[in-house]
Structure formats: C-alpha cells, structure tokens
Design a protein around this motif. Structure first.
Motif, PDB file in Angstrom:
ATOM      1  N   UNK A 183       0.568   8.958  -6.320  1.00 31.51           N
ATOM      2  CA  UNK A 183       0.620  10.396  -6.074  1.00 31.51           C
ATOM      3  C   UNK A 183       1.720  11.052  -6.896  1.00 31.51           C
ATOM      4  N   UNK A 184       2.900  10.442  -6.915  1.00 27.54           N
ATOM      5  CA  UNK A 184       4.029  11.044  -7.623  1.00 27.54           C
ATOM      6  C   UNK A 184       3.873  10.997  -9.137  1.00 27.54           C
ATOM      7  N   UNK A 198      -8.029  13.476  -6.941  1.00 28.11           N
ATOM      8  CA  UNK A 198      -7.681  12.712  -8.144  1.00 28.11           C
ATOM      9  C   UNK A 198      -7.544  13.565  -9.391  1.00 28.11           C
ATOM     10  N   UNK A 199      -8.007  14.827  -9.355  1.00 30.50           N
ATOM     11  CA  UNK A 199      -7.842  15.723 -10.490  1.00 30.50           C
ATOM     12  C   UNK A 199      -8.881  15.567 -11.576  1.00 30.50           C
ATOM     13  N   UNK A 200      -9.855  14.664 -11.396  1.00 32.08           N
ATOM     14  CA  UNK A 200     -10.893  14.507 -12.409  1.00 32.08           C
ATOM     15  C   UNK A 200     -12.058  15.451 -12.129  1.00 32.08           C
ATOM     16  N   UNK A 205       0.824  -1.201   0.000  1.00 30.65           N
ATOM     17  CA  UNK A 205       0.000   0.000   0.000  1.00 30.65           C
ATOM     18  C   UNK A 205       0.862   1.257   0.000  1.00 30.65           C
ATOM     19  N   UNK A 206       1.859   1.303   0.861  1.00 26.89           N
ATOM     20  CA  UNK A 206       2.711   2.495   0.941  1.00 26.89           C
ATOM     21  C   UNK A 206       3.420   2.749  -0.377  1.00 26.89           C
ATOM     22  N   UNK A 207       3.980   1.711  -0.986  1.00 18.70           N
ATOM     23  CA  UNK A 207       4.715   1.872  -2.241  1.00 18.70           C
ATOM     24  C   UNK A 207       3.807   2.312  -3.385  1.00 18.70           C
ATOM     25  N   UNK A 208       2.659   1.643  -3.530  1.00 13.02           N
ATOM     26  CA  UNK A 208       1.791   1.930  -4.663  1.00 13.02           C
ATOM     27  C   UNK A 208       1.033   3.245  -4.485  1.00 13.02           C
ATOM     28  N   UNK A 221      -4.472  10.697  -5.076  1.00  8.79           N
ATOM     29  CA  UNK A 221      -4.411  10.247  -3.686  1.00  8.79           C
ATOM     30  C   UNK A 221      -5.219   8.964  -3.554  1.00  8.79           C
ATOM     31  N   UNK A 222      -4.556   7.867  -3.156  1.00  8.76           N
ATOM     32  CA  UNK A 222      -5.242   6.596  -2.880  1.00  8.76           C
ATOM     33  C   UNK A 222      -5.324   6.478  -1.367  1.00  8.76           C
TER      34      UNK A 222
END
Length: 346
Positions: A282-283, A322-324, A274-277, A288-289
């Motif tokens: 985000x990057x 999410x920018x949508x 979770x932390x990695x994905x 944002x998940x």
C-alpha cells in the motif's frame, strides 16, 4: 429429442466438422458437460486423430498439510468423469497430479508465474483456475500436441453459472448478449505464450449467434433435466448420451481441487508476513492486498511488473484498490479481483 435440441445438435456437428476442429489432436478433459460434449462429438467426426485427453487433479493424499488440516472435504470430481469419458472414447488419458506446493508455493512456480505474467493479475479466482489450465497446456506442449480443444464459452452463452440461472426471462437474454462483449478466457493467451493453439466449439461464431439470438431464451437455457434443475439445458437435451449430461456445473477450481488455496494460504503465510507485506504494498505501490492468498500471487506480480514497470495505470477509470485500468463494460477488476470496482448500473 425436441426440435430445438435437434437443431443445436446439428449445429454443433457442423462446427465440429470445421477445419479448426479437424486439426485438434488433444482435449483438456475436465469431465464437465462442456468438454464431454466437445470431446465425444469431436471423436465422432475425426476418429483416431483425437488421441489425447489431459486432466489435472489435486490428489488430497499427496497434499499432506491441506489434507491433515481438513481442507479437503471430498475427492475432486473432475477425474471421476474424465476417466469415464477417456475410457468411452479410448483416449490416451494423461492424468496430472501436481501438489499445491508445487503449483503455488515452494516448488517450480514457473506455471504460476506464467499465469501472472500472461493474465497480468494477482486475483485468486482467476489464478486458481488459470494455473490448472497452464499446467495442462505445458504438458500438452511437452508431449508434442499442437491444437488443444477446450469447453470455453458454454457457461457464459448457455447460463451455466448459478447466478445466471436465477435471472428473469427479461434479464438473462440481455446479460448473455453483454457477456459476449466482455468474456475472456485464459487458455488462448496461455497457449499462445507456449506456442500452442487452443480451439473451443462454443466460441465459434455460429454458436455465439445462436446463443444470443434464436436460442437466447431462458426456457432453453435453464430448466429440469433428469431429477435436477440445471443451466445449459438445451445442450443437455441435444446431447443426452454424453457421459456428463447430468453433471452439475463445478468451477475448474472445485472440480480439480485448487479451491482449498485460500484456506491453505492462511496456514502457510504468517500473520506477521501478511501485515508487513500488505503495508509495504500500500505504501510503496498504492495497492491494497486484501488477503493472504492474494499476497502469494502479489509477490510474483510485484516482481514481474511493479519492480520494473508493467501494465499502465490510467487516471479516472481505475480500480480503487490497485490503480489499474478497468475493462470497458465490467465492474470487475481483472488485476486484483475487486468487485464492484465501479458502480454497477442496470
């Protein structure tokens, strides 16, 4: 039966005698009040032509991890009521019992991917419900059904949701009118993608007009029925004989059993994954998940859309997570599920 309930009963009888209704050959049978009214009244109008009822239920006994981890606190209740309705109407009742693993994780995830693609979302609340509808519709298609009846719209129009039931006499009518402008349902676009048709009596213009005009009163929508207070009061009074007349409202995910998905995702997805994905989302994509369940769905959303283009992002009126783009008139982001995604104005 009081005069208003009698009027509503006659109105529904007219709607369920329409050409659209007469073409239905199956019903998505959740066992709730809405499908109970629709199926029982429709059966009276078209008789043997309505042959098939389809119910999806998650059997705790077949979901070992979730069951052994104590995620199921009770047997899902849709199947209890659906069986009674099917028996009463003598329907050919098809009970589908997929596992959560099959629907969401390592099995054939084509159903979940269909929902992600058609609904353009990785929101958990949407997908826990939509995947159940999609699974049922895919099955309906496989057995040769053409037009499927649903109960969509009753909660929105007749205060089925608990938050609507708490509104004042002034606020509820206004909210109902606004709800008509913004409400969407997954069954119609999912069915279209599968080459099926879906029809709901509650979305007939005559029912919408009633629920937003003559019938748009709190005392008709919220009140005592039997020994409990309920929403959709006038519907219960109009059809007191249906199997689910006194059933308390349950969202699809609760009634069928997919409501355990957030907790199950916590067990299936490791903290490191979770932390990695989430960091990569985000990057790389500016998304944002927020939790592990969303990550399960975002993996498909990313593959379907972000890795090769997808729904357009727009400028100022966009979700901050999410920018949508946000739909007009709503503070809820239909893509990622953020609420409020814009300031709420009264």
């Amino acid at each position: 039966m009081d005069a208003e309930a009698a009027y509503v009963r006659q109105l529904f009888t007219e709607v369920l005698s329409s050409r659209e209704a007469l073409a239905c050959d199956a019903v998505l049978l959740s066992g709730g009040l809405d499908t109970s009214i629709a199926s029982e009244t429709l059966k009276q109008q078209i008789g043997s032509q309505l042959k098939t009822g389809i119910t999806v239920t998650i059997d705790p006994a077949h979901n070992k991890l979730a069951n052994s981890s104590g995620l199921f606190t009770q047997q899902p209740q849709d199947i209890v009521y659906a069986r009674q309705i099917a028996e009463k109407l003598r329907l050919d009742h098809h009970v589908l019992t997929p596992t959560l693993d099959e629907l969401f994780f390592t099995g054939d995830r084509s159903t979940l991917e269909l929902c992600v693609r058609v609904r353009q979302t990785f929101d958990g609340m949407e997908l826990r419900n939509a995947v159940v509808i999609a699974h049922a519709l895919k099955y309906a298609k496989s057995i040769g059904c053409h037009r499927v009846c649903t109960g969509d719209g009753a909660d929105e129009l007749f205060a089925g949701y608990s938050f609507m039931q708490g509104m004042s006499e002034e606020d509820l009518p206004k909210y109902t009118v606004n709800m008509v402008k913004t409400m969407t349902f997954c069954a119609v676009p999912l069915a279209k993608a599968l080459g099926l048709e879906v029809w709901s009596p509650f979305l007939d213009p005559r029912i919408i007009e009633y629920a937003t005009a003559r019938g748009n009163r709190r005392d008709l929508k919220v009140g005592q029925f039997g020994d409990k207070a309920h929403g959709k009061l006038v519907l219960r009074r109009a059809f007191p004989e249906v199997v689910s007349a006194g059933r308390t409202k349950e969202p699809i995910e609760c009634g069928c059993g997919t409501t355990v998905m957030p907790a199950l995702a916590e067990l299936v997805v490791s903290d490191g994954e979770f932390e990695d994905e989430a960091r990569e989302a985000l990057e790389r994509f500016g998304v944002v998940v927020r939790d592990k369940e969303r990550l399960v769905y975002f993996r498909l959303f990313r593959r379907v859309f972000l890795d090769g283009g997808g729904p357009d992002r727009i400028g100022a009126d966009a979700c901050p997570d999410c920018g949508f783009g946000l739909r007009d008139g709503t503070s809820f982001c239909s893509v990622c599920g953020l609420y409020p995604a814009r300031p709420i104005t009264k």
